[in-house]
Enzyme design. Structure first.
Site, PDB file in Angstrom:
ATOM      1  N   ASP A 130      46.962  42.825  54.716  1.00 17.77           N
ATOM      2  CA  ASP A 130      48.132  43.625  54.347  1.00 17.77           C
ATOM      3  C   ASP A 130      48.107  44.969  55.096  1.00 17.77           C
ATOM      4  O   ASP A 130      49.136  45.573  55.366  1.00 17.77           O
ATOM      5  CB  ASP A 130      48.208  43.833  52.824  1.00 17.77           C
TER       6      ASP A 130
ATOM      7  N   ILE B 173      35.091  44.846  26.072  1.00 14.70           N
ATOM      8  CA  ILE B 173      34.120  45.804  25.530  1.00 14.70           C
ATOM      9  C   ILE B 173      34.043  45.682  24.008  1.00 14.70           C
ATOM     10  O   ILE B 173      35.071  45.576  23.340  1.00 14.70           O
ATOM     11  CB  ILE B 173      34.547  47.258  25.878  1.00 14.70           C
TER      12      ILE B 173
ATOM     13  N   LEU C 124      35.916  47.109  50.834  1.00 16.77           N
ATOM     14  CA  LEU C 124      35.628  46.076  49.848  1.00 16.77           C
ATOM     15  C   LEU C 124      36.530  44.914  50.254  1.00 16.77           C
ATOM     16  O   LEU C 124      37.741  44.986  50.130  1.00 16.77           O
ATOM     17  CB  LEU C 124      35.983  46.581  48.447  1.00 16.77           C
TER      18      LEU C 124
ATOM     19  N   GLY D  99      45.694  45.571  31.481  1.00 21.33           N
ATOM     20  CA  GLY D  99      46.939  45.838  30.748  1.00 21.33           C
ATOM     21  C   GLY D  99      47.378  47.293  30.761  1.00 21.33           C
ATOM     22  O   GLY D  99      48.310  47.668  30.053  1.00 21.33           O
TER      23      GLY D  99
ATOM     24  N   ASN E 175      43.335  52.225  51.764  1.00 18.53           N
ATOM     25  CA  ASN E 175      42.689  51.870  50.506  1.00 18.53           C
ATOM     26  C   ASN E 175      43.755  51.304  49.579  1.00 18.53           C
ATOM     27  O   ASN E 175      44.669  52.026  49.205  1.00 18.53           O
ATOM     28  CB  ASN E 175      42.067  53.138  49.888  1.00 18.53           C
ATOM     29  N   GLY E 176      43.643  50.029  49.270  1.00 21.32           N
ATOM     30  CA  GLY E 176      44.603  49.506  48.310  1.00 21.32           C
ATOM     31  C   GLY E 176      45.070  48.113  48.618  1.00 21.32           C
ATOM     32  O   GLY E 176      44.477  47.389  49.419  1.00 21.32           O
TER      33      GLY E 176
ATOM     34  N   CYS F 271      39.045  50.034  48.861  1.00 22.28           N
ATOM     35  CA  CYS F 271      38.215  50.684  49.857  1.00 22.28           C
ATOM     36  C   CYS F 271      38.176  52.187  49.625  1.00 22.28           C
ATOM     37  O   CYS F 271      38.666  52.685  48.630  1.00 22.28           O
ATOM     38  CB  CYS F 271      38.787  50.420  51.246  1.00 22.28           C
TER      39      CYS F 271
END
Lengths: 84, 660
Positions: free
Chosen positions: B100, B291, B51, B366, B75-76, B2
């Site tokens: 959460d 990519i 989000l 990663g 946010n998170g 978010c």
């Protein structure tokens, strides 16, 4: 030593971007950081084209390439030996 | 995932402009396209764009405690929230959502700032205590999620991204010369700083509290490092098993989500490891994204294709063409909000769009393995240079340097000259910057392009001294690799890798990246693991390779490491991108921004065009000049708050006098 001026001009234009006062005849390119690791490639290509010489592996050493004076002396030796 | 914003008075009641808050929140819409919310009272205004990932239907923010005295915008993700929630339920806390977010709020209610010690995740949040009139801002240990603030008219103004702070037109927008000096040395600003004067970043592992008339910023976590006596005594085998167990658990909790989770797969060791563990242990119908590049130098297609075929994942590969990279640069700078010396963030921006177009919001990646497990060339370079420094006249020792940089030193003829380059500073083996000083000195050379004005304004500043003053006390007692890892994590990881190549380019398209290798339990374990197991001989990430050996094909374990890079000259100076870029570095644009020396920039462009190639240094200079000019153009010259659409909040809590 008109070699010196020609090489100096190339270095000022391409590595110092005009800062002419940062280079003297005996300034070490590597110690002063004027030329970066891949810049050596450009310098060698320039010398080979400008003087019609080819560097052998053994000749790619700081003693021949690390300052204007080293380069000038090397070119002198190289072009003279070519005339023999 | 978010975006959060807020304005909080530091001097008692002071009205907050609701329309402004809506516009500030609107500037973050890309971070949270699903829902939005606002809390406002006589002292504070909080905004949130959402989000939706956990508790899709019930998680609209701001969220409150039982008494509605504490309000959070967040946010998170905190991955261990189910376990934390069980404890809180036992203690009598009652929940009205299954998010959460609400768990964090109650944990704060219970423990105050020390709640942060219990959280395992990536987050930035604000909690407003309407009884005590106190604001609490916090950011995760590593700095995966962003948070910025400034002080303006006795208020603290904060936001996930700087652009929403700039929605207040009276806040001045100026480039900070010190930040320019830092970026053109370290590739990013040092923690706490942004490219804009007086706009601060809340550093990773810190929290901020407000009290009457002032703010306090405190560190709650430090990147761990230990002197040899502090290392674990476990055997290699035991440590390897512990890494496997932890990594698996780090992945398990990062798959907690109410929407499907994919992975990024480059074909390198780190992403192949994560993807394989997910596929093998958790999700047999996995989507992967990767990519490709046009040029072989950058492209990893053969390994990538090999891996997704091997794992039978449903793979989406995109080719980031030179042309696309050049064209997207301006958009990327808008999101990254800082000058870049490389173009590597751009393909990741293009990739996140494709992820989103495929209806995915969450990916595991990663990132972080190189920092934590010892993967970077700069670490191996330090090891070779230490070895060489013991016999500075050795003809054989420096030959090892050539092994590290085959992609730069591809001409064996030049080896001897290049060795001399790496000999710089060889005698300064005890210097805490020994590992990084060549890179930084080298990068610093591009400050030659700074304008006279910019050079003068930083003439009294020394970024090395600044950094030296920030090093932790016991730093000199640790070995070469621990020092180098610390520097890499403290400078490059949070402020560049997790930001410009992480949060910003993923959130640009509403995609959340989750990073198992940066679980703090793994960081702690690795900080107590001997360096010889991280880099065995010159074999990087040795322990990680041994951990993944049983599940990854030998072809991936044994492949040479290929750093993720993207083309610069070919992308920025090609026939299609060059028009807009030419404009951004035109004489008049350069004169107006006053950042760079016009004559020198022209010589650089001439040189690059003449040779049709660019050295590493010239490439960095080119990217740095163009991206700084874009920063000036986008955020200073043309920035227009009116063009940003305000949000229409899904939830509006208005507690201003007369509004209750």
């Amino acid at each position: 030593m008109n070699h010196i001026n020609k090489v100096k001009e190339f270095i000022i234009e391409n590595f110092l971007f005009g800062d002419a006062d940062k280079i003297k005849e005996d300034t070490s390119f590597l110690e002063s950081g004027i030329i970066d690791s891949t810049g050596i490639l450009e310098l060698v290509s320039f010398l080979e084209e400008a003087y019609g010489i080819i560097f052998s592996d053994e000749e790619l050493i700081p003693e021949n390439l690390d300052s204007l004076i080293n380069i000038a002396q090397f070119i002198e030796r190289k072009t003279n030996s070519g005339k023999d | 995932m978010c975006g959060i914003v807020g304005i909080c008075s530091l001097k008692g009641p002071q009205s907050v402009n609701l329309d402004l808050l809506k516009r500030m929140t609107g500037a973050l819409r890309h971070r949270g396209p699903d829902e939005s919310g606002i809390y406002i009272d006589n002292c504070v205004g909080l905004g949130h764009v959402r989000l939706s990932i956990i508790d899709i239907s019930g998680g609209v923010q701001p969220i409150h405690n039982e008494k509605k005295t504490l309000w959070i915008v967040y946010n998170g993700e905190v991955y261990n929230y189910p376990e934390l929630k069980d404890d809180l339920l036992d203690q009598g806390h009652r929940f009205y959502t299954s998010t959460d977010t609400e768990v964090i709020l109650h944990l704060y209610e219970e423990k105050g700032p020390s709640c942060l010690d219990y959280l395992n995740g990536q987050f930035a949040f604000a909690i407003w205590d309407s009884e005590q009139k106190e604001l609490f801002l916090a950011r995760d240990r590593i700095g995966i999620r962003p948070l910025h603030y400034t002080i303006f008219q006795n208020c603290i103004v904060f936001s996930s991204e700087i652009k929403s702070i700039f929605m207040i037109e009276e806040i001045s927008r100026q480039i900070d010369p010190i930040a320019m000096d830092q970026i053109f040395t370290f590739w990013t600003t040092l923690s706490g700083k942004t490219i804009f004067k007086d706009i601060h970043e809340l550093p990773a592992g810190h929290y901020l509290t407000t009290t009457h008339n002032s703010i306090n910023v405190r560190k709650y976590w430090e990147i761990p490092f230990y002197c040899p006596e502090g290392l674990k005594k476990s055997s290699f085998q035991e440590t390897r098993e512990e890494v496997y167990t932890l990594l698996n658990d780090a992945i398990r909790i990062r798959l907690r989500s109410d929407v499907p989770v994919g992975t990024y797969l480059s074909g390198g060791l780190d992403s192949s490891g994560i993807t394989t563990l997910v596929k093998k242990n958790f999700n047999n119908h996995l989507r992967t994204f990767g990519i490709h590049f046009e040029e072989e130098t950058f492209d990893e297609s053969s390994y990538q294709n090999y891996m997704h075929t091997f794992l039978k994942t449903s793979h989406v590969g995109i080719t980031a063409t030179n042309e696309q990279i050049g064209s997207a640069l301006s958009d990327v700078i808008w999101h990254c909000e800082k000058p870049l010396l490389r173009t590597a963030p751009v393909p990741l921006f293009l990739l996140s769009k494709v992820v989103r177009d495929n209806n995915f919001k969450v990916v595991l990646t990663g990132e972080g393995a190189d920092e934590v497990f010892g993967g970077y060339n700069i670490f191996r370079e330090a090891k070779v240079r230490r070895f060489w420094a013991k016999q500075p006249h050795s003809k054989v020792r420096p030959l090892l340097i050539g092994k590290l940089y085959p992609y730069i030193l591809n001409d064996p003829k030049l080896n001897i000259m290049l060795q001399s380059f790496f000999a710089h500073g060889l005698e300064q083996i005890e210097d805490p910057f020994f590992s990084h000083i060549i890179r930084w000195h080298n990068t610093s050379k591009i400050k030659t392009f700074f304008s006279k004005e910019l050079k003068e304004s930083v003439s009294q500043y020394c970024c090395y001294e600044d950094l030296r003053g920030r090093l932790p006390e016991s730093f000199e007692n640790v070995d070469y690799l621990a020092k180098a890892q610390y520097l890499e994590m403290a400078i490059f990881l949070s402020n560049y890798l997790l930001s410009s190549q992480g949060d910003r380019v993923a959130m640009a398209h509403g995609v959340e990246m989750r990073l198992p290798y940066l679980d703090y339990r793994i960081i702690n374990l690795m900080s107590r693991t001997p360096s010889r197991w991280k880099i065995a001989g010159l074999n990087e990430k040795y322990l990680l390779k041994k951990t993944l050996q049983a599940i990854l094909p030998a072809k991936i374990i044994n492949r040479p490491k290929q750093p993720y890079r993207a083309p610069i000259r070919q992308s920025l100076l090609n026939s299609t991108s060059s028009n807009s870029i030419k404009e951004i570095i035109s004489d008049s644009s350069l004169r107006e921004a006053k950042l760079f020396d016009l004559a020198k920039v022209k010589m650089l462009l001439k040189k690059i065009q003449k040779f049709q190639r660019a050295s590493e240094l010239d490439s960095m200079a080119l990217a740095g000049i163009i991206s700084s000019q874009i920063i000036f153009d986008t955020f200073i010259k043309r920035f227009s708050p009116q063009t940003i659409q305000p949000i229409t909040p899904t939830l509006l809590i208005d507690y201003r006098s007369g509004c209750i």
